[in-house]
Design a protein around this motif. Structure first.
Motif, PDB file in Angstrom:
ATOM      1  N   SER A 115       0.817  -1.212   0.000  1.00 62.13           N
ATOM      2  CA  SER A 115       0.000   0.000   0.000  1.00 62.13           C
ATOM      3  C   SER A 115       0.853   1.265   0.000  1.00 62.13           C
ATOM      4  O   SER A 115       0.449   2.285  -0.520  1.00 62.13           O
ATOM      5  CB  SER A 115      -0.945   0.007   1.196  1.00 62.13           C
ATOM      6  OG  SER A 115      -0.180   0.006   2.389  1.00 62.13           O
ATOM      7  N   GLY A 116       2.043   1.220   0.587  1.00 61.91           N
ATOM      8  CA  GLY A 116       2.911   2.396   0.600  1.00 61.91           C
ATOM      9  C   GLY A 116       3.358   2.785  -0.788  1.00 61.91           C
ATOM     10  O   GLY A 116       3.342   3.951  -1.164  1.00 61.91           O
ATOM     11  N   HIS A 117       3.738   1.795  -1.599  1.00 59.35           N
ATOM     12  CA  HIS A 117       4.175   2.077  -2.964  1.00 59.35           C
ATOM     13  C   HIS A 117       2.990   2.520  -3.823  1.00 59.35           C
ATOM     14  O   HIS A 117       3.130   3.418  -4.654  1.00 59.35           O
ATOM     15  CB  HIS A 117       4.845   0.843  -3.564  1.00 59.35           C
ATOM     16  CG  HIS A 117       5.345   1.061  -4.949  1.00 59.35           C
ATOM     17  ND1 HIS A 117       6.353   1.945  -5.234  1.00 59.35           N
ATOM     18  CD2 HIS A 117       4.956   0.541  -6.141  1.00 59.35           C
ATOM     19  CE1 HIS A 117       6.575   1.949  -6.540  1.00 59.35           C
ATOM     20  NE2 HIS A 117       5.742   1.111  -7.107  1.00 59.35           N
ATOM     21  N   ALA A 118       1.836   1.886  -3.610  1.00 55.28           N
ATOM     22  CA  ALA A 118       0.653   2.264  -4.386  1.00 55.28           C
ATOM     23  C   ALA A 118       0.232   3.693  -4.052  1.00 55.28           C
ATOM     24  O   ALA A 118      -0.171   4.453  -4.937  1.00 55.28           O
ATOM     25  CB  ALA A 118      -0.483   1.284  -4.112  1.00 55.28           C
ATOM     26  N   THR A 119       0.327   4.054  -2.774  1.00 53.34           N
ATOM     27  CA  THR A 119      -0.043   5.405  -2.365  1.00 53.34           C
ATOM     28  C   THR A 119       0.895   6.437  -2.955  1.00 53.34           C
ATOM     29  O   THR A 119       0.461   7.481  -3.434  1.00 53.34           O
ATOM     30  CB  THR A 119      -0.040   5.509  -0.825  1.00 53.34           C
ATOM     31  OG1 THR A 119      -0.904   4.502  -0.313  1.00 53.34           O
ATOM     32  CG2 THR A 119      -0.515   6.860  -0.360  1.00 53.34           C
ATOM     33  N   SER A 120       2.191   6.140  -2.953  1.00 49.31           N
ATOM     34  CA  SER A 120       3.143   7.093  -3.524  1.00 49.31           C
ATOM     35  C   SER A 120       2.985   7.191  -5.034  1.00 49.31           C
ATOM     36  O   SER A 120       3.139   8.270  -5.606  1.00 49.31           O
ATOM     37  CB  SER A 120       4.581   6.711  -3.151  1.00 49.31           C
ATOM     38  OG  SER A 120       4.929   5.473  -3.744  1.00 49.31           O
ATOM     39  N   ALA A 121       2.654   6.097  -5.693  1.00 48.91           N
ATOM     40  CA  ALA A 121       2.425   6.136  -7.140  1.00 48.91           C
ATOM     41  C   ALA A 121       1.176   6.943  -7.458  1.00 48.91           C
ATOM     42  O   ALA A 121       1.149   7.706  -8.424  1.00 48.91           O
ATOM     43  CB  ALA A 121       2.303   4.719  -7.698  1.00 48.91           C
ATOM     44  N   ALA A 122       0.140   6.803  -6.632  1.00 46.61           N
ATOM     45  CA  ALA A 122      -1.084   7.574  -6.848  1.00 46.61           C
ATOM     46  C   ALA A 122      -0.834   9.060  -6.591  1.00 46.61           C
ATOM     47  O   ALA A 122      -1.341   9.913  -7.321  1.00 46.61           O
ATOM     48  CB  ALA A 122      -2.197   7.066  -5.934  1.00 46.61           C
ATOM     49  N   ALA A 123      -0.034   9.380  -5.578  1.00 46.21           N
ATOM     50  CA  ALA A 123       0.300  10.788  -5.297  1.00 46.21           C
ATOM     51  C   ALA A 123       1.128  11.379  -6.430  1.00 46.21           C
ATOM     52  O   ALA A 123       0.917  12.526  -6.824  1.00 46.21           O
ATOM     53  CB  ALA A 123       1.046  10.900  -3.975  1.00 46.21           C
ATOM     54  N   ALA A 124       2.051  10.587  -6.965  1.00 52.13           N
ATOM     55  CA  ALA A 124       2.853  11.060  -8.097  1.00 52.13           C
ATOM     56  C   ALA A 124       1.973  11.290  -9.321  1.00 52.13           C
ATOM     57  O   ALA A 124       2.177  12.250 -10.067  1.00 52.13           O
ATOM     58  CB  ALA A 124       3.953  10.052  -8.414  1.00 52.13           C
ATOM     59  N   ALA A 125       0.987  10.431  -9.520  1.00 50.15           N
ATOM     60  CA  ALA A 125       0.067  10.598 -10.653  1.00 50.15           C
ATOM     61  C   ALA A 125      -0.767  11.863 -10.477  1.00 50.15           C
ATOM     62  O   ALA A 125      -0.998  12.593 -11.452  1.00 50.15           O
ATOM     63  CB  ALA A 125      -0.838   9.375 -10.785  1.00 50.15           C
ATOM     64  N   ARG A 126      -1.205  12.155  -9.244  1.00 48.42           N
ATOM     65  CA  ARG A 126      -1.963  13.388  -8.994  1.00 48.42           C
ATOM     66  C   ARG A 126      -1.118  14.621  -9.276  1.00 48.42           C
ATOM     67  O   ARG A 126      -1.584  15.587  -9.876  1.00 48.42           O
ATOM     68  CB  ARG A 126      -2.461  13.425  -7.542  1.00 48.42           C
ATOM     69  CG  ARG A 126      -3.749  12.678  -7.319  1.00 48.42           C
ATOM     70  CD  ARG A 126      -4.354  12.998  -5.965  1.00 48.42           C
ATOM     71  NE  ARG A 126      -3.447  12.782  -4.854  1.00 48.42           N
ATOM     72  CZ  ARG A 126      -3.231  11.616  -4.242  1.00 48.42           C
ATOM     73  NH1 ARG A 126      -3.889  10.553  -4.658  1.00 48.42           N
ATOM     74  NH2 ARG A 126      -2.399  11.512  -3.232  1.00 48.42           N
ATOM     75  N   ARG A 127       0.142  14.593  -8.832  1.00 47.18           N
ATOM     76  CA  ARG A 127       1.040  15.723  -9.090  1.00 47.18           C
ATOM     77  C   ARG A 127       1.280  15.890 -10.583  1.00 47.18           C
ATOM     78  O   ARG A 127       1.316  17.004 -11.102  1.00 47.18           O
ATOM     79  CB  ARG A 127       2.369  15.548  -8.356  1.00 47.18           C
ATOM     80  CG  ARG A 127       2.283  15.817  -6.881  1.00 47.18           C
ATOM     81  CD  ARG A 127       3.653  15.894  -6.250  1.00 47.18           C
ATOM     82  NE  ARG A 127       4.472  14.708  -6.461  1.00 47.18           N
ATOM     83  CZ  ARG A 127       4.474  13.634  -5.666  1.00 47.18           C
ATOM     84  NH1 ARG A 127       3.707  13.601  -4.604  1.00 47.18           N
ATOM     85  NH2 ARG A 127       5.254  12.613  -5.936  1.00 47.18           N
ATOM     86  N   ARG A 128       1.446  14.783 -11.291  1.00 46.91           N
ATOM     87  CA  ARG A 128       1.672  14.833 -12.740  1.00 46.91           C
ATOM     88  C   ARG A 128       0.459  15.420 -13.452  1.00 46.91           C
ATOM     89  O   ARG A 128       0.596  16.214 -14.370  1.00 46.91           O
ATOM     90  CB  ARG A 128       1.984  13.433 -13.257  1.00 46.91           C
ATOM     91  CG  ARG A 128       2.068  13.307 -14.763  1.00 46.91           C
ATOM     92  CD  ARG A 128       3.236  14.026 -15.318  1.00 46.91           C
ATOM     93  NE  ARG A 128       4.426  13.321 -14.920  1.00 46.91           N
ATOM     94  CZ  ARG A 128       5.603  13.473 -15.484  1.00 46.91           C
ATOM     95  NH1 ARG A 128       5.730  14.306 -16.479  1.00 46.91           N
ATOM     96  NH2 ARG A 128       6.637  12.827 -15.062  1.00 46.91           N
ATOM     97  N   ARG A 129      -0.753  15.035 -13.016  1.00 45.60           N
ATOM     98  CA  ARG A 129      -1.958  15.576 -13.639  1.00 45.60           C
ATOM     99  C   ARG A 129      -2.089  17.075 -13.371  1.00 45.60           C
ATOM    100  O   ARG A 129      -2.484  17.838 -14.254  1.00 45.60           O
ATOM    101  CB  ARG A 129      -3.196  14.829 -13.144  1.00 45.60           C
ATOM    102  CG  ARG A 129      -3.325  13.439 -13.746  1.00 45.60           C
ATOM    103  CD  ARG A 129      -4.672  12.817 -13.469  1.00 45.60           C
ATOM    104  NE  ARG A 129      -4.919  12.571 -12.062  1.00 45.60           N
ATOM    105  CZ  ARG A 129      -4.610  11.450 -11.415  1.00 45.60           C
ATOM    106  NH1 ARG A 129      -4.029  10.459 -12.071  1.00 45.60           N
ATOM    107  NH2 ARG A 129      -4.879  11.308 -10.129  1.00 45.60           N
TER     108      ARG A 129
END
Length: 132
Positions: A72-86
């Motif tokens: 879940s830690g990696h998934a959360t950071s990937a989702a946060a990175a995707a939000r920042r990218r958007r």
């Protein structure tokens, strides 16, 4: 116009420290807000803007989708990175919109999706209009 609106990128670096880049916000807040609000419907209804946004967000969205479900830690950071990218992609689209408006007003041309997408040279398009 991008700099006037405060949408130009600003680095946060000093010596060996290399921080996150962000927009400068040194401009007209009303213009920045107006173009920010204008970009949202264009992402849906303008095919050139939608393609630009999709090209900038696709790698981050793919990485977030490929994140393992168990960690879940990696998934959360990937989702946060995707939000920042958007968010960065929307700012880049807003800057592109201001550049398009500037070119249309200054050069007295009409909207051309091929020129906006970079598939055709705007000077060649202008010569074609003058010849007609």
């Amino acid at each position: 116009m991008v700099k006037h609106a405060g949408l130009s990128p600003s680095d946060n670096a000093s010596g060996a420290f290399d921080g996150e880049a962000h927009i400068s916000r040194r401009g007209r807040p009303g213009l920045r807000l107006t173009v920010w609000r204008a970009v949202w419907p264009m992402l849906i209804h303008n095919p050139v803007m939608a393609a630009k946004y999709a090209a900038m967000t696709q790698p981050a969205d793919q990485a977030a989708a490929d994140a393992p479900a168990g960690s879940s830690g990696h998934a959360t950071s990937a989702a946060a990175a995707a939000r920042r990218r958007r968010a960065k992609a929307r700012v880049a689209c807003a800057a592109a919109l201001l550049r398009w408006i500037y070119c249309i007003v200054v050069h007295g041309t009409s909207w051309d999706a091929d020129v906006a997408a970079g598939r055709k040279d705007h000077q060649a398009a202008g010569r074609h209009l003058e010849a007609a």
